[in-house]
Every structure is written in C-alpha cells, then in structure tokens.
Design an enzyme around this catalytic site. Structure first.
Site, PDB file in Angstrom:
ATOM      1  N   ARG A   1      11.846 -29.721  19.144  1.00 14.69           N
ATOM      2  CA  ARG A   1      10.925 -28.658  18.745  1.00 14.69           C
ATOM      3  C   ARG A   1      11.672 -27.389  18.345  1.00 14.69           C
ATOM      4  O   ARG A   1      11.183 -26.579  17.591  1.00 14.69           O
ATOM      5  CB  ARG A   1       9.989 -28.355  19.911  1.00 14.69           C
ATOM      6  CG  ARG A   1       8.900 -27.423  19.522  1.00 14.69           C
ATOM      7  CD  ARG A   1       7.853 -27.129  20.591  1.00 14.69           C
ATOM      8  NE  ARG A   1       7.996 -27.813  21.832  1.00 14.69           N
ATOM      9  CZ  ARG A   1       7.172 -27.616  22.866  1.00 14.69           C
ATOM     10  NH1 ARG A   1       6.186 -26.799  22.787  1.00 14.69           N
ATOM     11  NH2 ARG A   1       7.346 -28.250  23.984  1.00 14.69           N
ATOM     12  N   TYR A   2      12.859 -27.183  18.934  1.00 12.93           N
ATOM     13  CA  TYR A   2      13.659 -25.997  18.638  1.00 12.93           C
ATOM     14  C   TYR A   2      14.968 -26.487  18.027  1.00 12.93           C
ATOM     15  O   TYR A   2      15.493 -27.513  18.450  1.00 12.93           O
ATOM     16  CB  TYR A   2      13.976 -25.229  19.923  1.00 12.93           C
ATOM     17  CG  TYR A   2      12.751 -24.903  20.758  1.00 12.93           C
ATOM     18  CD1 TYR A   2      11.946 -23.820  20.426  1.00 12.93           C
ATOM     19  CD2 TYR A   2      12.421 -25.670  21.864  1.00 12.93           C
ATOM     20  CE1 TYR A   2      10.829 -23.519  21.195  1.00 12.93           C
ATOM     21  CE2 TYR A   2      11.304 -25.369  22.636  1.00 12.93           C
ATOM     22  CZ  TYR A   2      10.514 -24.292  22.298  1.00 12.93           C
ATOM     23  OH  TYR A   2       9.415 -23.994  23.050  1.00 12.93           O
TER      24      TYR A   2
ATOM     25  N   ARG B   1      18.232 -27.222  20.548  1.00  7.30           N
ATOM     26  CA  ARG B   1      18.133 -28.033  21.757  1.00  7.30           C
ATOM     27  C   ARG B   1      17.040 -29.068  21.598  1.00  7.30           C
ATOM     28  O   ARG B   1      16.057 -28.831  20.882  1.00  7.30           O
ATOM     29  CB  ARG B   1      17.855 -27.159  22.979  1.00  7.30           C
ATOM     30  CG  ARG B   1      16.599 -26.293  22.865  1.00  7.30           C
ATOM     31  CD  ARG B   1      16.776 -25.034  23.702  1.00  7.30           C
ATOM     32  NE  ARG B   1      15.577 -24.232  23.859  1.00  7.30           N
ATOM     33  CZ  ARG B   1      15.152 -23.318  22.998  1.00  7.30           C
ATOM     34  NH1 ARG B   1      15.776 -23.138  21.844  1.00  7.30           N
ATOM     35  NH2 ARG B   1      14.081 -22.592  23.257  1.00  7.30           N
TER      36      ARG B   1
ATOM     37  N   CYS C   1       9.496 -41.607  37.833  1.00  3.08           N
ATOM     38  CA  CYS C   1       9.847 -40.480  38.707  1.00  3.08           C
ATOM     39  C   CYS C   1       9.931 -40.996  40.139  1.00  3.08           C
ATOM     40  O   CYS C   1       9.400 -42.064  40.448  1.00  3.08           O
ATOM     41  CB  CYS C   1       8.774 -39.394  38.666  1.00  3.08           C
ATOM     42  SG  CYS C   1       8.500 -38.688  37.036  1.00  3.08           S
TER      43      CYS C   1
ATOM     44  N   CYS D   1       3.538 -36.161  40.553  1.00  6.45           N
ATOM     45  CA  CYS D   1       2.835 -34.919  40.847  1.00  6.45           C
ATOM     46  C   CYS D   1       1.456 -34.997  40.209  1.00  6.45           C
ATOM     47  O   CYS D   1       1.324 -35.402  39.055  1.00  6.45           O
ATOM     48  CB  CYS D   1       3.623 -33.743  40.271  1.00  6.45           C
ATOM     49  SG  CYS D   1       5.371 -33.818  40.727  1.00  6.45           S
TER      50      CYS D   1
ATOM     51  N   CYS E   1       0.975 -33.203  36.811  1.00  8.42           N
ATOM     52  CA  CYS E   1       2.027 -33.409  35.801  1.00  8.42           C
ATOM     53  C   CYS E   1       1.490 -33.281  34.376  1.00  8.42           C
ATOM     54  O   CYS E   1       0.497 -33.893  34.021  1.00  8.42           O
ATOM     55  CB  CYS E   1       2.645 -34.791  35.974  1.00  8.42           C
ATOM     56  SG  CYS E   1       3.866 -35.168  34.704  1.00  8.42           S
TER      57      CYS E   1
ATOM     58  N   ARG F   1       2.904 -34.445  31.786  1.00  9.72           N
ATOM     59  CA  ARG F   1       3.144 -35.692  31.050  1.00  9.72           C
ATOM     60  C   ARG F   1       2.518 -36.877  31.787  1.00  9.72           C
ATOM     61  O   ARG F   1       2.975 -38.002  31.689  1.00  9.72           O
ATOM     62  CB  ARG F   1       4.645 -35.938  30.889  1.00  9.72           C
ATOM     63  CG  ARG F   1       5.332 -34.913  30.021  1.00  9.72           C
ATOM     64  CD  ARG F   1       6.498 -35.521  29.227  1.00  9.72           C
ATOM     65  NE  ARG F   1       7.118 -34.486  28.423  1.00  9.72           N
ATOM     66  CZ  ARG F   1       8.186 -33.787  28.803  1.00  9.72           C
ATOM     67  NH1 ARG F   1       8.784 -34.046  29.945  1.00  9.72           N
ATOM     68  NH2 ARG F   1       8.674 -32.847  28.030  1.00  9.72           N
TER      69      ARG F   1
ATOM     70  N   ASP G   1      -0.298 -26.535  32.462  1.00 12.46           N
ATOM     71  CA  ASP G   1      -0.736 -27.101  31.184  1.00 12.46           C
ATOM     72  C   ASP G   1      -2.026 -27.897  31.394  1.00 12.46           C
ATOM     73  O   ASP G   1      -2.205 -28.534  32.439  1.00 12.46           O
ATOM     74  CB  ASP G   1       0.358 -28.028  30.628  1.00 12.46           C
ATOM     75  CG  ASP G   1       1.634 -27.269  30.317  1.00 12.46           C
ATOM     76  OD1 ASP G   1       1.546 -26.225  29.650  1.00 12.46           O
ATOM     77  OD2 ASP G   1       2.715 -27.713  30.750  1.00 12.46           O
TER      78      ASP G   1
ATOM     79  N   ASP H   1       3.168 -22.799  27.528  1.00 10.39           N
ATOM     80  CA  ASP H   1       3.443 -23.703  26.419  1.00 10.39           C
ATOM     81  C   ASP H   1       2.161 -23.747  25.595  1.00 10.39           C
ATOM     82  O   ASP H   1       1.133 -24.216  26.085  1.00 10.39           O
ATOM     83  CB  ASP H   1       3.803 -25.100  26.964  1.00 10.39           C
ATOM     84  CG  ASP H   1       5.043 -25.636  26.307  1.00 10.39           C
ATOM     85  OD1 ASP H   1       5.076 -25.656  25.063  1.00 10.39           O
ATOM     86  OD2 ASP H   1       5.973 -26.024  27.035  1.00 10.39           O
TER      87      ASP H   1
ATOM     88  N   LYS I   1       7.023 -22.622  23.763  1.00  9.75           N
ATOM     89  CA  LYS I   1       6.882 -21.830  24.993  1.00  9.75           C
ATOM     90  C   LYS I   1       7.022 -20.361  24.658  1.00  9.75           C
ATOM     91  O   LYS I   1       7.936 -19.981  23.923  1.00  9.75           O
ATOM     92  CB  LYS I   1       8.040 -22.171  25.950  1.00  9.75           C
ATOM     93  CG  LYS I   1       7.863 -23.424  26.734  1.00  9.75           C
ATOM     94  CD  LYS I   1       9.014 -23.539  27.751  1.00  9.75           C
ATOM     95  CE  LYS I   1       9.104 -24.956  28.250  1.00  9.75           C
ATOM     96  NZ  LYS I   1       9.515 -25.875  27.164  1.00  9.75           N
TER      97      LYS I   1
END
Ligand SMILES: *Cc1c(COP(=O)(O)O)cnc(C)c1O
Ligand code: SF4
Length: 347
Positions: A89-90, A93, A102, A106, A109, A111, A272, A309, A316
C-alpha cells in the site's frame, strides 16, 4: 491446564464458558477460529464476565451479529494485494503474510475473516517464490513487514530460511515482524526462534501486540528480553478496545509497563470495523479524549500515536485530537488539561 483450548467444549471444561453456552458458541466457532493458550487461560478470571483478558479471547454470541458498517476486509488489504501473500500500500514498505495461523485468536481481529488454522492461509513454496520475486523486482521496498496471522508460529527453521531469502534482496534494509507471541505463548519465543529472526544483516524491528498490562507476565518479560538481547528494536501495537483498555489509567499503566521493559509505544489503533466486533467499538471522540488524558498525565515516552486505518484501503492516519486549530487571525492551542490559549500565527 497445559493444552491450547480450541473448542467451546474445551472452554467449558476449563471453566471459561458456562456449560449452557456451548451449543451457541459452536456457531461462533464454525465461523471464527478459537485458540486460548495456557498462558492466556491462566490470566483470565473466570468469575468476571468483564475480565479484560477474557474479553479479548473468549468467544461471544454477539460475534454472529454483523453491524451495517462492518466489512470483511475492513482496511482494504485486498485492493493493494498484487499477488497472494503481499499487501503493498505504501511505496517503501510492504506486508508479507507467510501464514494465517496464530497462537491465539483475538475476538476483535481485523483480519478475522482470513486468519485461522490450516486452510487457505499459508503460501505454497511456489507462491512464496513469487512473493519474494515481487520484492526483488521493487527496488523502492526498504522494509518488509512479516505479518499474518502470526509469523512467529512458523518453525525457527522456516523463519531462518525466510529471513535469509529476504536478506538476499539488497535493497531491503529493515525486517519488521508483527506478533502477539511474546504475550500469547512466550515460551515459543525461544533462543532458536530469536536467532533465526536476528541472524541476518537486516535491522530487526518487532511490533508486539499487547492490549493490557496484565498480559506482560514474567514469561512475556523474558521473551521480550530475548528479543532485545538479540538487538531487536521493540515497538508496541495496542488496539483500543471497549471494556479492555478504554480508560486513561489502563492505557497509561500499559504504556509504562512497556517502556519499563524496553518496548517503545508505537501505535494505538482505533478498532477496525471487522464483522461481529461491535462490542469492542469506541468512538473516535472517546479515543481522542483518552489520548489527551495520556498526554497530560504520562511521560512523553508513554505516548503511542493514535491511528485510524481508513476503511477501503486508503491508509493509516494519525487520529489524535487537534491540539492547534485556526481561531480568527491566529491559532487556538488546547493544553493537555483542556485550557485554550490563543497564539499569533506568524508564518
Ligand atoms: C500498517 C501497514 C503498514 C505499516 O505502516 P507503518 O505506518 O509503517 O507502521 C504497511 N503496510 C500496510 C498495508 C499496512 O496496513
Ligand atoms: S494475533 Fe493478530 S492476526 Fe492473530 S487473531 Fe490476534 S489480532 Fe488477529
């Protein structure tokens, strides 16, 4: 209790869910993965339905209700994914998602629609080759961010191999890892895993996901110390969550605990809008008030950047309060305690 709890029945047997809730929680489990490690289970007070650790990991029937603004891909990773395993996206990076598994899952989450054990998550050897070729072909990429899932659930051997291959790309200078393992399953952040991560020419940064000071157990401290001992730059990522850490004292105590352990508070994420996460949502105005409170009461070392975000993949942005605003011919500056001061604008 030495095994990871994966099912509603496991949670009932461990005293972390009422027996009567098992059937209902099966529908949640069918949709979103569950995993509670022994470390995390030991931190949960089963008698307290509002326990800040329990809220983060124990499934709730409320997850089955999707609010109108909630989205499967809330931060728009999809629109910036040129190929499987990469989100770019940037310019300087990108994210490399080598696994979608994981150690813990969570409940908030962002995602959550893609993370989980097995299945579509991991990259095949050919897909990993293609992802690394993409990085090689983009000389503007200065930093590779390993994320997931939790990249540190991979074996030290696989991590060493991945790090070596990234280090072979000359324009990449920094390797960042986003992980919850130091608090979720600290013993897995072993010397072998740490040397696999740190054994290359790349500058290593580790962004540790921590939301409450109680997650920083002595075992977590030892895991962080192993990473710091290998020269990793330690940063924190905290998600602002209703009932978990939406009070100035709770956030301040967490930030202090992080700094005391050599972890620089980095981001405080506005939650989010992932599906079924309405119970965790805090408004931006509430978040901004918390950030103002932190500034007045805690050291500058304890100030994370509050970020949002923008849904849809627009990136972000700092979402903190406006400290300086136009006022007539000048500027109005608000101090950390709410007082306003008019300043001339001499630009
Ligand atoms: C969050 C994120 C990053 C990292 O952003 P920083 O501001 O450098 O921490 C990079 N790429 C994507 C797609 C992200 O979502
Ligand atoms: S560890 Fe990270 S990726 Fe995994 S469930 Fe938690 S927030 Fe999601």
């Amino acid at each position: 209790m030495n095994t990871v709890l994966h099912t509603p029945a496991d949670l009932v047997a461990a005293g972390l869910a009422p027996a009567g809730a098992a059937a209902e929680l099966e529908s949640v489990a069918a949709r979103y993965a569950i995993a509670v490690t022994p470390t995390v289970a030991a931190l949960i007070n089963p008698a307290d339905p509002n326990d800040p650790i329990g809220l983060q990991y124990l499934p709730s029937r409320e997850e089955l209700e999707t609010a109108p603004d909630e989205q499967v891909d809330p931060i728009g990773d999809g629109v910036h994914s040129p190929l499987k395993g990469i989100v770019h996206r940037y310019p300087d990076r990108l994210l490399l998602t080598a696994t979608h598994a994981c150690a813990v899952y969570c409940r908030f989450c962002f995602r959550r629609e893609v993370v989980g054990p097995g299945g579509a998550g991991g990259l095949t050897p050919a897909e990993l080759d293609a992802a690394l070729a993409y990085i090689s072909d983009h000389p503007e990429v200065w930093e590779v961010i390993l994320t997931g899932g939790d990249p540190l659930v991979l074996s030290p051997r696989r991590i060493a191999d991945l790090v070596r291959r990234i280090a072979d790309i000359p324009h990449v200078k920094v390797l960042r890892v986003h992980t919850r393992l130091p608090v979720a399953e600290p013993e897995r952040v072993s010397e072998a895993l740490v040397s696999a991560l740190s054994g290359s020419r790349l500058r290593l940064a580790v962004g540790v996901h921590v939301n409450h000071s109680r997650e920083l157990t002595p075992a977590a401290d030892a895991a962080l110390a192993r990473l710091a001992g290998a020269g990793a730059l330690l940063l924190s990522q905290t998600v602002l969550l209703k009932g978990v850490n939406d009070r100035v004292e709770v956030l301040g105590e967490l930030m202090r605990a992080l700094v005391e352990r050599g972890v620089r508070p980095y981001y405080l994420h506005h939650p989010d809008p992932a599906p079924g996460t309405a119970r965790f949502r805090v408004s931006l105005a509430e978040g901004q008030a918390l950030v103002r409170g932190l500034r007045g009461r805690y050291s500058g070392l304890c100030q994370p950047t509050y970020v949002l975000d923008i849904p849809g993949g627009f990136g972000k942005i700092p979402a903190g309060p406006a400290w300086i605003e136009p006022a007539g011919a000048g500027l109005a500056a608000t101090d950390p305690w709410g007082g306003t001061h008019i300043l001339p604008d001499e630009a």
